[in-house]
Motif scaffolding. Structure first.
Motif, PDB file in Angstrom:
ATOM      1  N   PRO A 190      99.746-114.182 -45.602  1.00 17.57           N
ATOM      2  CA  PRO A 190      98.806-113.689 -44.600  1.00 17.57           C
ATOM      3  C   PRO A 190      98.582-112.178 -44.627  1.00 17.57           C
ATOM      4  O   PRO A 190      97.769-111.683 -43.864  1.00 17.57           O
ATOM      5  CB  PRO A 190      99.442-114.120 -43.290  1.00 17.57           C
ATOM      6  N   ASN A 191      99.286-111.437 -45.493  1.00 17.43           N
ATOM      7  CA  ASN A 191      99.037-109.989 -45.553  1.00 17.43           C
ATOM      8  C   ASN A 191      97.614-109.696 -46.014  1.00 17.43           C
ATOM      9  O   ASN A 191      96.982-108.766 -45.523  1.00 17.43           O
ATOM     10  CB  ASN A 191     100.054-109.312 -46.478  1.00 17.43           C
ATOM     11  N   ASP A 192      97.142-110.461 -46.992  1.00 16.79           N
ATOM     12  CA  ASP A 192      95.750-110.367 -47.433  1.00 16.79           C
ATOM     13  C   ASP A 192      95.035-111.553 -46.796  1.00 16.79           C
ATOM     14  O   ASP A 192      95.338-112.705 -47.097  1.00 16.79           O
ATOM     15  CB  ASP A 192      95.673-110.439 -48.961  1.00 16.79           C
ATOM     16  N   LYS A 193      94.111-111.282 -45.912  1.00 16.34           N
ATOM     17  CA  LYS A 193      93.500-112.328 -45.078  1.00 16.34           C
ATOM     18  C   LYS A 193      92.319-113.031 -45.736  1.00 16.34           C
ATOM     19  O   LYS A 193      91.611-113.793 -45.107  1.00 16.34           O
ATOM     20  CB  LYS A 193      93.057-111.729 -43.750  1.00 16.34           C
ATOM     21  N   ARG A 194      92.122-112.830 -47.037  1.00 17.02           N
ATOM     22  CA  ARG A 194      90.991-113.459 -47.717  1.00 17.02           C
ATOM     23  C   ARG A 194      91.284-114.915 -48.086  1.00 17.02           C
ATOM     24  O   ARG A 194      92.430-115.284 -48.348  1.00 17.02           O
ATOM     25  CB  ARG A 194      90.634-112.684 -48.985  1.00 17.02           C
ATOM     26  N   PHE A 195      90.209-115.712 -48.100  1.00 15.67           N
ATOM     27  CA  PHE A 195      90.287-117.075 -48.611  1.00 15.67           C
ATOM     28  C   PHE A 195      88.994-117.385 -49.348  1.00 15.67           C
ATOM     29  O   PHE A 195      88.005-116.673 -49.225  1.00 15.67           O
ATOM     30  CB  PHE A 195      90.594-118.091 -47.503  1.00 15.67           C
ATOM     31  N   TYR A 196      89.022-118.447 -50.146  1.00  9.51           N
ATOM     32  CA  TYR A 196      87.938-118.742 -51.076  1.00  9.51           C
ATOM     33  C   TYR A 196      87.463-120.174 -50.879  1.00  9.51           C
ATOM     34  O   TYR A 196      88.271-121.097 -50.827  1.00  9.51           O
ATOM     35  CB  TYR A 196      88.415-118.508 -52.514  1.00  9.51           C
ATOM     36  N   LEU A 197      86.148-120.328 -50.756  1.00 11.85           N
ATOM     37  CA  LEU A 197      85.520-121.635 -50.605  1.00 11.85           C
ATOM     38  C   LEU A 197      84.663-121.910 -51.825  1.00 11.85           C
ATOM     39  O   LEU A 197      83.933-121.024 -52.301  1.00 11.85           O
ATOM     40  CB  LEU A 197      84.611-121.667 -49.370  1.00 11.85           C
ATOM     41  N   TYR A 198      84.734-123.134 -52.311  1.00  8.25           N
ATOM     42  CA  TYR A 198      83.845-123.573 -53.389  1.00  8.25           C
ATOM     43  C   TYR A 198      83.053-124.738 -52.825  1.00  8.25           C
ATOM     44  O   TYR A 198      83.630-125.720 -52.358  1.00  8.25           O
ATOM     45  CB  TYR A 198      84.664-123.982 -54.612  1.00  8.25           C
ATOM     46  N   HIS A 199      81.733-124.603 -52.829  1.00 10.10           N
ATOM     47  CA  HIS A 199      80.877-125.622 -52.226  1.00 10.10           C
ATOM     48  C   HIS A 199      79.530-125.651 -52.921  1.00 10.10           C
ATOM     49  O   HIS A 199      79.225-124.806 -53.767  1.00 10.10           O
ATOM     50  CB  HIS A 199      80.701-125.350 -50.724  1.00 10.10           C
ATOM     51  N   THR A 200      78.717-126.652 -52.561  1.00 16.19           N
ATOM     52  CA  THR A 200      77.377-126.773 -53.137  1.00 16.19           C
ATOM     53  C   THR A 200      76.328-126.377 -52.118  1.00 16.19           C
ATOM     54  O   THR A 200      76.549-126.475 -50.911  1.00 16.19           O
ATOM     55  CB  THR A 200      77.100-128.210 -53.612  1.00 16.19           C
ATOM     56  N   LEU A 201      75.211-125.905 -52.635  1.00 18.61           N
ATOM     57  CA  LEU A 201      74.041-125.575 -51.821  1.00 18.61           C
ATOM     58  C   LEU A 201      72.800-126.139 -52.499  1.00 18.61           C
ATOM     59  O   LEU A 201      72.814-126.426 -53.703  1.00 18.61           O
ATOM     60  CB  LEU A 201      73.902-124.062 -51.638  1.00 18.61           C
ATOM     61  N   PRO A 243      96.704-115.403 -52.731  1.00 20.47           N
ATOM     62  CA  PRO A 243      98.146-115.582 -52.922  1.00 20.47           C
ATOM     63  C   PRO A 243      99.010-114.646 -52.083  1.00 20.47           C
ATOM     64  O   PRO A 243     100.190-114.923 -51.873  1.00 20.47           O
ATOM     65  CB  PRO A 243      98.349-115.321 -54.418  1.00 20.47           C
ATOM     66  N   LYS A 244      98.439-113.564 -51.544  1.00 24.71           N
ATOM     67  CA  LYS A 244      99.220-112.652 -50.686  1.00 24.71           C
ATOM     68  C   LYS A 244      98.957-112.899 -49.200  1.00 24.71           C
ATOM     69  O   LYS A 244      99.309-112.068 -48.364  1.00 24.71           O
ATOM     70  CB  LYS A 244      98.925-111.208 -51.068  1.00 24.71           C
TER      71      LYS A 244
END
Length: 188
Positions: free
Chosen positions: A20-31, A17-18
């Motif tokens: 582009p100051n916080d450059k993290r992103f989250y992926l949800y996927h299957t393996l 939510p912050k």
């Protein structure tokens, strides 16, 4: 060999939510091997060009999946800054393992996680006001339960309403106004 008759792969992506100051992103996927759904944290080396930092991956959560379908799931951040994640009931028809109503399971739920801190040995934090924190026999991550295959959740920020689109079994689909501690009835 690739089997095309499944509901697996990339399920969802959310920017911190912050950003582009916080450059993290989250992926949800299957393996596969073993079959599971995974929530991972990645980050951009450069937010302007969206170049991913290939040296960084943090696995926040892995959920074992018994079948190839009903993996659903999409991560979204709420107005409170926490990450909400919808999870399917694990698949097959009629929720044969009764995961959706099982409060020891993270399947068939909406989860609420704090990605900015850790609780105990977990790679994420449990918000103290989650509805089942401290309740015996309940996973503290659970925000709502009783869902079949909630393929989409969306926050309406002005009204602070969480909508959840859930797949019905034969004739009906539903959109739930998803409340803290709500039980949406599947598979009963």
């Amino acid at each position: 060999m690739i089997d095309n008759s499944f509901e697996e792969g990339l399920l969802g992506l959310a920017f911190h939510p912050k950003y582009p100051n916080d450059k993290r992103f989250y992926l949800y996927h299957t393996l596969q091997d073993p079959k599971r759904s995974v929530l991972v944290e990645k980050r951009f080396a450069d937010a302007a060009s969206l170049k991913v930092d290939l040296s960084y991956t943090r696995v926040l959560l892995e959920i074992e999946q018994p079948y190839w379908n009903h993996n659903s799931g999409i991560p979204v951040f709420g107005p409170d800054g926490y990450l909400y994640l919808s999870t399917g009931d694990g698949g097959d028809a009629n929720d044969p393992h009764e995961f959706s109503q099982n409060t020891f399971s993270l399947l068939g739920k909406v989860l609420r996680l704090d990605v900015n801190r850790k609780t105990g040995a977990l790679e994420y934090g449990i918000p103290k006001d989650n509805p089942f924190v401290g309740k015996p026999g309940h996973k503290a991550e659970i925000w709502a339960l009783g869902l079949r295959n909630p393929w989409m959740i969306h926050w309406d920020f002005p009204s602070k309403t969480l909508y959840c689109a859930d797949v019905g079994q034969h004739q009906k689909e539903e959109v739930n106004l998803t409340a803290k501690g709500g039980n949406y009835g599947w598979s009963f």
